[in-house]
Structures are given as structure tokens and as C-alpha cells.
Scaffold this active site. Structure first.
Site, mmCIF file in Angstrom:
data_model
loop_
_atom_site.group_PDB
_atom_site.id
_atom_site.type_symbol
_atom_site.label_atom_id
_atom_site.label_comp_id
_atom_site.label_asym_id
_atom_site.label_seq_id
_atom_site.Cartn_x
_atom_site.Cartn_y
_atom_site.Cartn_z
ATOM 1 N N ASP A 23 -5.176 15.933 -14.426
ATOM 2 C CA ASP A 23 -5.499 16.449 -13.689
ATOM 3 C C ASP A 23 -7.215 16.358 -13.954
ATOM 4 O OD1 ASP A 23 -6.900 19.113 -12.592
ATOM 5 O OD2 ASP A 23 -5.260 20.441 -13.387
ATOM 6 N N HIS A 24 -7.601 15.733 -12.769
ATOM 7 C CA HIS A 24 -9.219 15.607 -12.982
ATOM 8 C C HIS A 24 -9.836 16.207 -12.898
ATOM 9 C CE1 HIS A 24 -9.372 16.872 -8.347
ATOM 10 N NE2 HIS A 24 -10.495 16.907 -8.852
ATOM 11 N N HIS A 48 -4.854 23.102 -10.946
ATOM 12 C CA HIS A 48 -6.985 22.882 -11.505
ATOM 13 C C HIS A 48 -6.918 24.180 -11.487
ATOM 14 C CE1 HIS A 48 -6.167 18.829 -8.683
ATOM 15 N NE2 HIS A 48 -6.979 19.147 -8.196
HETATM 16 N N1 LIG Z 1 -6.820 9.646 -2.999
HETATM 17 C C1 LIG Z 1 -7.267 10.953 -3.445
HETATM 18 O O1 LIG Z 1 -8.233 11.791 -3.241
HETATM 19 C C2 LIG Z 1 -5.573 11.673 -5.054
HETATM 20 C C3 LIG Z 1 -6.740 12.384 -5.255
HETATM 21 C C4 LIG Z 1 -6.145 13.227 -6.113
HETATM 22 C C5 LIG Z 1 -4.847 12.379 -6.300
HETATM 23 N N2 LIG Z 1 -4.313 11.266 -5.681
HETATM 24 C C6 LIG Z 1 -3.012 11.089 -5.816
HETATM 25 O O2 LIG Z 1 -2.771 9.902 -6.580
HETATM 26 C C7 LIG Z 1 -1.855 8.286 -6.080
HETATM 27 C C8 LIG Z 1 -2.811 7.662 -4.795
HETATM 28 O O3 LIG Z 1 -3.167 8.404 -3.708
HETATM 29 P P1 LIG Z 1 -4.198 7.496 -2.863
HETATM 30 O O4 LIG Z 1 -4.751 8.431 -1.842
HETATM 31 O O5 LIG Z 1 -4.823 6.279 -3.446
HETATM 32 O O6 LIG Z 1 -3.155 6.628 -1.993
HETATM 33 P P2 LIG Z 1 -2.359 5.803 -1.143
HETATM 34 O O7 LIG Z 1 -3.805 5.184 -0.726
HETATM 35 O O8 LIG Z 1 -1.682 5.746 0.299
HETATM 36 O O9 LIG Z 1 -2.327 4.646 -1.586
HETATM 37 C C9 LIG Z 1 -0.914 4.454 -1.786
HETATM 38 C C10 LIG Z 1 -1.055 3.169 -3.455
HETATM 39 O O10 LIG Z 1 0.473 3.060 -3.433
HETATM 40 C C11 LIG Z 1 0.865 1.519 -2.923
HETATM 41 N N3 LIG Z 1 2.291 1.218 -2.776
HETATM 42 C C12 LIG Z 1 2.231 1.605 -1.754
HETATM 43 N N4 LIG Z 1 4.486 1.826 -1.764
HETATM 44 C C13 LIG Z 1 4.182 1.131 -3.175
HETATM 45 C C14 LIG Z 1 5.597 0.770 -3.508
HETATM 46 N N5 LIG Z 1 6.514 0.282 -2.613
HETATM 47 N N6 LIG Z 1 4.986 -0.497 -4.772
HETATM 48 C C15 LIG Z 1 4.041 -0.633 -5.096
HETATM 49 N N7 LIG Z 1 3.500 -0.044 -4.500
HETATM 50 C C16 LIG Z 1 3.018 0.847 -3.712
HETATM 51 C C17 LIG Z 1 0.843 0.808 -1.642
HETATM 52 O O11 LIG Z 1 -0.262 -0.068 -2.057
HETATM 53 P P3 LIG Z 1 0.775 -1.164 -0.530
HETATM 54 O O12 LIG Z 1 1.039 -0.558 0.132
HETATM 55 O O13 LIG Z 1 -0.427 -2.308 -1.254
HETATM 56 O O14 LIG Z 1 2.145 -1.770 -1.598
HETATM 57 C C18 LIG Z 1 -1.168 1.839 -2.214
HETATM 58 O O15 LIG Z 1 -2.459 1.438 -3.155
HETATM 59 C C19 LIG Z 1 -0.884 10.236 -5.081
HETATM 60 O O16 LIG Z 1 0.235 10.096 -6.273
HETATM 61 C C20 LIG Z 1 -2.089 11.039 -4.474
HETATM 62 O O17 LIG Z 1 -1.147 11.946 -4.575
HETATM 63 C C21 LIG Z 1 -5.253 10.747 -4.585
#
Ligand SMILES: NC(=O)c1ccc[n+]([C@@H]2O[C@H](COP(=O)([O-])OP(=O)(O)OC[C@H]3O[C@@H](n4cnc5c(N)ncnc54)[C@H](OP(=O)(O)O)[C@@H]3O)[C@@H](O)[C@H]2O)c1
Length: 483
Positions: free
Chosen positions: A177-178, A240
Site C-alpha cells: 500500500d504505497h 489507504h
Molecule cells: N498504475 C498505477 O498507478 C497503479 C497504482 C496502484 C496499483 N496499481 C496496480 O498495479 C498493477 C499493475 O497496474 P498497471 O497500471 O501497471 O497495469 P497495466 O498498465 O495494464 O499493465 C499490466 C501489465 O501486466 C502485463 N500482463 C498482462 N497480462 C499478462 C499475462 N497474461 N502474462 C504476463 N503479463 C501480463 C502487461 O504486459 P503485456 O501486455 O506485455 O503482457 C503489463 O506489463 C494492477 O494490479 C494495479 O491495480 C497500479
């Protein structure tokens, strides 16, 4: 004041979702900044893993672009970047497929700390944990980092805990939880438990109430689809805000050991009273000059999801009996601010006359912007004219205290990833904490669903729906201004 950097042992860190938004904006830039600071050894291995077809060089270009875009220019050092890129590797892996695992296994060194950061959608947490275990990549020295959301209710959180427990021990699981990685949040513990000053006053005898506000100016934007299924309660309050509430209200732990701290946080969550329907206001933003309405952004004209929530709760224990705690969070509000305000009671008697010196002190802990603390105290208004009293802030901005523009304050992700490598779980949620938080949240959400509760509309740029003001007015109190 220059902060001291204590290098961590070398490690192999695999970022599943290494091509995603979070990796690009936070994890990879954060790792570079720690490398630049001398905290990460030059032989550390950082491995991106996702389905996209990159080779090592292609992924290094991706990492280099993310540093160029998301690291402060003053920290973009050509030599350090090229040294850092030598640590970077990439393995194409589909979390649901069979390929790639032997290649990943080959990159893992014996007798080296292994960490797996699951920066992917929650449906992949379980499959990845299982495969890491099945392919023998996870070992006793491994740690697994799990992003939010951790479940969407008690049942799914328990199921996820159970899946993770099949492959990892609790001491290996880091639920991130950042908010807990923010400098101010840790300072909250330092201020409470490193000084004698506040703790004697930190109870219902002296504290009138506590307000926790997390206000954003942005709307749901491109996250509308995800957000519409969660709403502010699941997205902000259950995790949070609950964590902030725990840190502000918990009893002093006997040590700063992870389980000692987390035991005390858990007791707070378990002591929270259920929230009655008249103690909650839900809201949804309307269309405004700077953007579309929530329903348009969420592409759901009938959406009942809340983009704003304000609630009152109580902690049923000796310390806090009778002290209301007000939580408020929302999108498209007047300003971007995250703060905790501890509002102390008025002095019992004013020697300066009925109108003077009756204002309680307020301790404000700011998480953003300008991380810092501010204590409002009453002093005499300078100059002649008798004893008129005014309130002034005793202000401590961490950026100023640290001697520059705040660049030395590590981002929350930087600190938390280094804690994972060190094996320190203090700032991560334990499985039972997450479950207890859902156990408190579930009945609130179920009650809305039962009565098809509709959120109250509010204007963008406001402080939320009028009814949220009434929540405090009824108690003879006021929200702090969002500004
Ligand atoms: N972004 C934020 O600010 C933020 C903040 C808090 C929490 N989070 C959490 O962090 C996590 C990631 O968020 P994100 O925003 O980075 O999501 P995102 O931009 O949609 O990225 C998803 C990642 O997962 C990979 N992926 C998807 N399906 C896959 C599979 N079957 N096998 C392997 N890799 C796969 C995608 O790459 P490929 O398409 O190349 O496979 C991509 O690298 C989520 O749980 C989100 O709730 C994000």
C-alpha cells in the site's frame, strides 16, 4: 541535512508486468534513483517479465525512456543510467502460459535474495504465485510483492490469501500500500512514539475528533471501467485510509518489529464500530468546465458507484471512546490534498475572557502536497491593544528540513521496494489486517446494494455533496477546508 543511504544486499528482482504503467512510472524510475543513490549494488539483477516480445536491449531502451520521462532531470546522470541498464534483463512470459519459465529460472542466482513484484492485474496474482512455486523459482529466500487491489470483498481476499499461502509463507508476502511508504506516514510514528509531547494527549480526553482527507482534482479518466466496479469505498477507504487510521489510532507497539506494529494496527480495525447509514454520504461528480461527468467518464449512464465518500466512525476501546473519526475522499474536488488532522479540545477555561483562547490546537499531518506537519497554536497578536489571541502554525515542511526542494525524500515505491529487499514487512499489510478491513467494509457496501443507494451529485471543484458538510455540522463540527 543529507539523508544516509544504507546499501542493500544484492538481489534478483523480477517485475511481472514490467511493461505496464506502474512499472514505467514508478517501479523502474524508483529503482534507478536508488541505484543512483548508491543503495543498489551494481551486480543486482532486475528482470522485466510480461507477454510483450522484448529482448534485453529492447527492454533496456524501454527502461531508459521511462527514466527520461519520470525521473527528475537533476537526477538523470548518463553514466549512472548506463551502469543501471546493465542490471536490466527481460524474459517474455505469459502468466497463464507454459513458456519462459526455464529462461527465468536460469537468470536467478543461487544464495541471492529473490523478489517477485506482481505488478499485474489481480486475476494473475494466484497463477503467478503457483507457477513460481511449481517451476522451483520461488525458494526460501524469496519474497513476493502483491499490488492492490487485494480482493474486492472478504471472500475474495480470503481466497487470495489462501492461494498465496500454498506457495509462500506469510513472512514472504508483501501486500503493498504505497501510502505506507510515504515519509510523512513513517514520521507520524516517529512523532507519536519518539516524543513524550503528544502521546499523553493522544486520547479521547484531549482529542475532540480526527479528520482524514484524501482529495483529488482529477476524475476517473481512463480508469473508469475499473473504478466503476470498485468505487471510492473499495479503491481508497478499505485500504489507504484504513491504514492511515490505524497508524494514527494504534497503541504504541512494544517494538518497531513488523508483527508488533501490525498486531496493533489489527486491533484498531477490529475495534471499529459498524457504520450506520446516516453516518455515510456517497457522492458522484457532475459535468463541469474541465471535464465530463463521472457517468460519462465511466461509460455507464446508470452508474451508482461513488466517486466521493464521507463517513463517521468510532473506535470502541479505552483510548478513543467517544472520539469521532471522520474520513473523506473524492475525485474532482477543489484541490489535491491528503492530510490527517488531529483536532484537540478547547482549553477547559479561558483566562482571557469568553471569546479568547478557546480554540483547540490542530495537528495536521500532510501527505501531499508538501509532505510535512503543522501544529496550530494560539499566541498573542503582536503589538499594542491588549491581549488579543491569534492562531499561528508551527510548521515543519520535510522538504525544507531536509535542506533542498524535496528531491531527497524518496518516493514511496523506492522505500517500499528497498524494504522488500531488506526483508522488512513493517510497512506492508498482513493477511489478517486486509481481511479485517474487508470484514468492516463488506456490510457497508452490502447495505447500499440492498437499498439500491444512489450517490448524491456534486459539482466538480467543490468539496463534495452538501450532505457531507451536514455530517459534521450535526455534531457541531466542521470539515477543514480542501485547499
Ligand atoms: N498504475 C498505477 O498507478 C497503479 C497504482 C496502484 C496499483 N496499481 C496496480 O498495479 C498493477 C499493475 O497496474 P498497471 O497500471 O501497471 O497495469 P497495466 O498498465 O495494464 O499493465 C499490466 C501489465 O501486466 C502485463 N500482463 C498482462 N497480462 C499478462 C499475462 N497474461 N502474462 C504476463 N503479463 C501480463 C502487461 O504486459 P503485456 O501486455 O506485455 O503482457 C503489463 O506489463 C494492477 O494490479 C494495479 O491495480 C497500479
Amino acid at each position: 541535512m543529507v539523508s544516509r543511504v544504507i546499501p542493500v544486499d544484492t538481489f534478483d528482482l523480477v517485475i511481472f508486468g514490467g511493461t505496464g504503467d506502474l512499472a514505467r512510472r514508478k517501479i523502474l524510475p524508483g529503482l534507478y534513483v536508488r541505484f543512483l543513490a548508491g543503495q543498489i549494488p551494481e551486480d543486482a539483477r532486475i528482470v522485466g517479465a510480461a507477454r510483450s516480445e522484448f529482448d534485453d536491449d529492447g527492454y533496456r531502451s524501454f527502461v531508459s525512456e521511462s527514466i527520461a520521462e519520470f525521473v527528475a532531470k537533476s537526477k538523470q546522470d548518463k553514466t549512472a543510467i548506463s551502469e543501471f541498464l546493465k542490471c536490466i534483463h527481460y524474459v517474455p512470459i505469459d502468466a497463464l502460459g507454459k513458456g519462459g519459465w526455464p529462461d527465468l529460472a536460469k537468470l536467478m542466482r543461487l544464495d541471492t535474495i529473490r523478489a517477485f513484484y506482481l505488478s499485474v492485474g489481480p486475476r494473475l496474482f494466484g497463477p503467478l504465485a503457483e507457477r513460481l512455486h511449481a517451476h522451483g523459482i520461488a525458494n526460501d529466500k524469496s519474497r513476493i510483492v502483491v499490488e492492490k487491489p487485494f480482493g474486492r470483498d472478504l471472500k475474495s481476499a480470503c481466497a487470495l490469501n489462501a492461494v498465496l499461502a500454498e506457495s509462500f509463507e506469510e513472512h514472504q508476502i508483501y501486500r503493498i500500500d504505497h501510502y505506507l511508504g510515504k515519509e510523512t506516514v513513517q514520521n507520524l510514528m516517529a512523532v507519536r512514539f519518539g516524543n513524550i509531547l503528544f502521546e499523553p494527549l493522544w486520547n479521547s480526553q484531549y482529542v475532540d475528533h480526527i479528520q482524514i482527507t484524501v482529495a483529488e482534482t482529477v476524475g476517473v479518466g481512463g480508469r473508469g471501467g475499473y473504478y466503476d466496479k470498485s468505487g471510492a469505498m473499495r479503491d481508497m477507504v478499505q485500504n489507504h485510509m484504513m491504514q492511515l487510521l490505524c497508524l494514527i489510532a494504534m497503541e504504541p507497539p512494544s517494538t518497531f518489529e513488523p508483527d508488533a506494529v501490525r498486531d496493533e494496527k489489527l486491533k484498531v480495525i477490529r475495534a471499529l464500530d459498524p457504520v450506520e447509514s446516516h453516518e455515510i454520504v456517497r457522492g458522484q461528480y457532475l459535468e463541469g468546465e474541465n471535464g465530463a461527468s463521472y457517468q460519462i467518464e465511466a461509460e455507464n449512464p446508470d452508474s451508482h458507484a461513488e466517486s466521493f465518500i464521507a463517513l463517521r466512525t468510532h473506535i470502541s476501546n479505552w483510548r478513543w471512546n467517544g472520539t469521532p473519526i471522520y474520513l473523506r475522499t473524492g475525485k474532482r474536488l477543489r484541490a489535491r490534498v491528503s492530510e490527517i488532522a488531529v483536532v484537540f479540545k478547547d482549553p477547559p477555561h479561558s483566562i482571557f475572557g469568553p471569546q479568547e483562547g478557546r480554540r483547540g490546537n490542530v495537528l495536521v499531518i500532510r501527505l501531499q502536497p508538501d509532505e510535512g506537519m503543522n501544529l496550530r497554536v494560539t499566541i498573542k497578536e503582536p503589538g499594542p491593544g491588549g491581549m488579543r489571541l491569534i492562531e499561528v502554525p508551527l510548521d515543519m515542511s520535510f522538504a525544507e528540513a531536509l535542506g533542498n526542494d524535496g528531491d531527497d525524500i524518496p518516493d514511496a515505491y523506492e522505500r517500499l521496494i528497498m524494504d522488500v529487499i531488506r526483508g522488512n514487512q513493517t510497512l506492508f499489510m498482513r493477511g489478517d489486517e486486509v481481511e479485517a478491513a474487508w470484514a468492516w467494509t463488506d456490510p457497508i457496501i452490502a447495505a447500499w446494494e440492498d437499498r439500491h443507494d444512489k450517490p448524491k451529485p456534486y459539482d466538480p471543484g467543490s468539496s463534495g455533496p452538501e450532505d457531507s458538510l451536514m455530517l459534521l455540522h450535526r455534531d457541531g463540527r466542521r470539515w477543514r477546508e480542501i485547499r
